[in-house]
Design a protein around this motif. Sequence first.
Motif, PDB file in Angstrom:
ATOM      1  N   THR A  95       5.360  17.355  64.787  1.00 34.55           N
ATOM      2  CA  THR A  95       4.730  16.874  66.007  1.00 34.55           C
ATOM      3  C   THR A  95       3.747  15.743  65.737  1.00 34.55           C
ATOM      4  O   THR A  95       3.308  15.076  66.666  1.00 34.55           O
ATOM      5  N   ARG A  96       3.401  15.513  64.480  1.00 39.72           N
ATOM      6  CA  ARG A  96       2.475  14.428  64.152  1.00 39.72           C
ATOM      7  C   ARG A  96       3.195  13.081  64.023  1.00 39.72           C
ATOM      8  O   ARG A  96       2.553  12.051  63.851  1.00 39.72           O
ATOM      9  N   LYS A  97       4.507  13.076  64.079  1.00 33.91           N
ATOM     10  CA  LYS A  97       5.233  11.809  64.126  1.00 33.91           C
ATOM     11  C   LYS A  97       4.878  11.107  65.442  1.00 33.91           C
ATOM     12  O   LYS A  97       4.751  11.746  66.477  1.00 33.91           O
ATOM     13  N   HIS A  98       4.753   9.792  65.384  1.00 39.27           N
ATOM     14  CA  HIS A  98       4.302   9.083  66.571  1.00 39.27           C
ATOM     15  C   HIS A  98       5.480   8.499  67.344  1.00 39.27           C
ATOM     16  O   HIS A  98       6.313   7.794  66.787  1.00 39.27           O
ATOM     17  N   PHE A  99       5.553   8.831  68.626  1.00 41.76           N
ATOM     18  CA  PHE A  99       6.585   8.311  69.512  1.00 41.76           C
ATOM     19  C   PHE A  99       5.940   7.842  70.813  1.00 41.76           C
ATOM     20  O   PHE A  99       4.818   8.222  71.141  1.00 41.76           O
ATOM     21  N   ASP A 100       6.688   7.036  71.556  1.00 35.13           N
ATOM     22  CA  ASP A 100       6.266   6.646  72.902  1.00 35.13           C
ATOM     23  C   ASP A 100       6.889   7.562  73.952  1.00 35.13           C
ATOM     24  O   ASP A 100       6.297   7.820  74.993  1.00 35.13           O
ATOM     25  N   VAL A 101       8.104   8.036  73.673  1.00 30.02           N
ATOM     26  CA  VAL A 101       8.817   8.881  74.635  1.00 30.02           C
ATOM     27  C   VAL A 101       9.801   9.757  73.870  1.00 30.02           C
ATOM     28  O   VAL A 101      10.342   9.345  72.836  1.00 30.02           O
TER      29      VAL A 101
END
Length: 412
Positions: A95-101
């Motif tokens: 969940t710490r991976k960064h996404f926009d959507v």
Amino acid sequence: MAETESQSSPKVGSLRIGLFTDTYAPQVNGVSISLQLVSEGLQRRGHQVTIFAPRIPGYEDNQPGVMRLPSLKYLNNPPIYVAVLGTPRSTWSLTRKHFDVLHAHSPLTVGLLAYLTASTKNLPLIYTYHTSITDYTHYLKVIGGTGVIRHAARWFSTTSTNLGNQIVVPSPKFYRLLLEQKVKRPIHVIPNGIDLSNFKAVKNPGSFRSKLGVGPDAPILLSVGRVDPEKRLDFLIDAFDRIADRLPEAHLVFAGDGGARKKLQEHAAAVKSSSRIHFLGMVDRTELPVILHDATVFLSASTTEVHPISVIEAIASGLPLVVVQDEAFEGMIVENENGHQTPLDVTAYSETLLSLLNDPERLKRYGKRSMELSEKYSIEGQVRALETLYIESILQNWRGSLVSRISARLKF
């Protein structure tokens, strides 16, 4: 002719998109094929795409951006694996991976991971409803047909769908289904798309006929897809057997594999036309356009389809179709223009098929109309529609977060 990307819309800034699915390569089905095409299309538009899918033992991905999750085998034939979310620590690191959507394509374990990730990182979650869960309860041995299980499946379908902020369905059939199931989230119809250029023309026409050992004028009746009970392929065998004597050069071909293949082959072996029924098994995707172009008519007896990729590929290849009536074919099959829909009745189906095969002019006219109808199902159109939805969801999520922060400060 379909518009090119440059003609249709300007490119937007790069988005970081997470696609979550319980089925992906090397599995071959409508969802996995659609996801590969969408992922490639989004990357061509300049976006960063990461696909989360269960690990398949012995399989190595040949494309970047695929994150495989620990998995367990759920079914043996064909082998189906479901992801195991693992320990809280490993889930948290994801969940710490960064996404926009985030975009979930399954309500099961990987879909749950998408929901947990979206909730933890306050990200918008899109959910595509690919499969009517209530149509597949028969895979639960013994209890699958009970009213309790069907009721539970309907509840799970509605509850899991409502976890998304925005819902995507590939066809109006599922739009109506979700309204009936009281899904309260906004629902968007975005049809599946394919690379039409792969099916409009082929390099070696006639090569499949040569391999099959049939002449250029012999009718080839083709079915493409999973060989599973809900596809009702035994119905197609019975329909073919009824007309086989009146079409002595015709052949029935099944391209695909699945758990019902052995039983279906036994059924085919018991009919008088068995020597003209062929099972190709799993077909390499690169060979499929040639098979479609060498076929005469495309067949389906399934009523559990959503917006079948195989039918889009068939009409893009210029094939007439004869199918059993189902809302999933809305827009792809127009009665008396490129095919026919019949009741789930072997006699009605076989006579409709025979009439079409005995009318060369109608076959030609229907094939031309199929190619015209396929133009609205380009992968470029699907990707642009998803891109627009992603941006709108990101902005909506940002506005909602801003309002929440302001409200919290005012209350303080």
